[in-house]
Design an enzyme around this catalytic site. Sequence first.
Site, PDB file in Angstrom:
ATOM      1  N   SER A 197       0.907  -0.845  -0.041  1.00 31.79           N
ATOM      2  CA  SER A 197      -0.367   0.067  -0.408  1.00 31.79           C
ATOM      3  C   SER A 197       0.380   1.400  -0.436  1.00 31.79           C
ATOM      4  O   SER A 197       0.212   2.395  -0.694  1.00 31.79           O
ATOM      5  CB  SER A 197      -0.898  -0.390   1.080  1.00 31.79           C
ATOM      6  OG  SER A 197      -0.397  -0.348   1.984  1.00 31.79           O
ATOM      7  N   ASP A 221      -4.527   8.390  10.060  1.00 29.46           N
ATOM      8  CA  ASP A 221      -4.262   6.833  10.538  1.00 29.46           C
ATOM      9  C   ASP A 221      -3.409   6.917  10.981  1.00 29.46           C
ATOM     10  O   ASP A 221      -2.781   5.783  11.704  1.00 29.46           O
ATOM     11  CB  ASP A 221      -4.768   5.643   9.651  1.00 29.46           C
ATOM     12  CG  ASP A 221      -4.553   5.770   8.401  1.00 29.46           C
ATOM     13  OD1 ASP A 221      -3.204   6.686   8.272  1.00 29.46           O
ATOM     14  OD2 ASP A 221      -4.295   4.819   7.889  1.00 29.46           O
ATOM     15  N   HIS A 246      -0.584   5.738   6.865  1.00 32.90           N
ATOM     16  CA  HIS A 246       0.029   6.340   5.748  1.00 32.90           C
ATOM     17  C   HIS A 246       0.230   7.048   5.007  1.00 32.90           C
ATOM     18  O   HIS A 246      -0.532   8.194   4.963  1.00 32.90           O
ATOM     19  CB  HIS A 246      -1.226   5.513   4.476  1.00 32.90           C
ATOM     20  CG  HIS A 246      -2.117   4.254   4.986  1.00 32.90           C
ATOM     21  ND1 HIS A 246      -2.544   3.310   6.141  1.00 32.90           N
ATOM     22  CD2 HIS A 246      -1.515   2.782   4.622  1.00 32.90           C
ATOM     23  CE1 HIS A 246      -2.811   2.288   5.782  1.00 32.90           C
ATOM     24  NE2 HIS A 246      -1.606   1.663   5.150  1.00 32.90           N
ATOM     25  N   GLY A 253      -1.933  -4.695   0.778  1.00 35.92           N
ATOM     26  CA  GLY A 253      -1.800  -5.569   2.304  1.00 35.92           C
ATOM     27  C   GLY A 253      -0.818  -7.070   1.905  1.00 35.92           C
ATOM     28  O   GLY A 253      -0.551  -7.535   2.909  1.00 35.92           O
ATOM     29  N   ASN A 294       5.347  -5.825   5.381  1.00 41.34           N
ATOM     30  CA  ASN A 294       3.706  -6.096   5.715  1.00 41.34           C
ATOM     31  C   ASN A 294       4.217  -7.375   6.408  1.00 41.34           C
ATOM     32  O   ASN A 294       4.209  -7.616   7.677  1.00 41.34           O
ATOM     33  CB  ASN A 294       2.809  -6.239   4.575  1.00 41.34           C
ATOM     34  CG  ASN A 294       1.636  -5.431   4.805  1.00 41.34           C
ATOM     35  OD1 ASN A 294       1.353  -4.573   5.601  1.00 41.34           O
ATOM     36  ND2 ASN A 294       1.385  -5.255   3.717  1.00 41.34           N
TER      37      ASN A 294
END
Length: 205
Positions: free
Chosen positions: A34, A180, A183, A71, A100
């Site tokens: 991402s 968040d 990101h 992801g 990840n």
Amino acid sequence: MLRFLNCRCLLLAGLLLLAPTVQAARTILIFGDSLSAGYGIRQDAAWPALLAKRLHEKSLDYNVVNASISGETTSGGRARIDAALSRYSPQVVVLALGANDGLRGLPLAQLRDNLTAIVASAQSRKARVLLVGQRVPPNYGAYAIGFHDVFGAVARARKAALVDFLLDGVATQPKLFQADNLHPTAEAQPLLLDNVWRGLAPLLE
């Protein structure tokens, strides 16, 4: 405190062809998660789209294909790299996976083996490879050090180009992250591009 990619991103970013209206002769394949898929921002603001614009401005005859998936882990990338290589026949592959894996604490040997396999697959198709390093928060302890070291070790072993850290100059600036706190914002994307460009430019003929 460093901000890092949320490993729980689940949406497929899709395969995006980012290119001028006239089809270029050569292709750069962006193969990431991402951080490269432009999560939470407009696709035309994400660093792969900015890369396509820079190439056009510099009259470098390349398409940019963004095959990044939010992801994604290195295991997922390893499973789909051959299909992507067959479909796009890239001259250059920018491999930006691993964040990840790190946030999930997956074994470093697995990370190393998967990255090695992806790089080797690309090189077997005569593609030049840029491996983009990742980091996890320092509270991961010794794992964080070993995690980051894997990228350099793989690049040396496979004689691939290396960018030390995709989020260099970004990770320590909270204002460059979305709500968040995970990101990067649209404003951060030119910095990500500059980080990638330092390793990518020498690979472009």
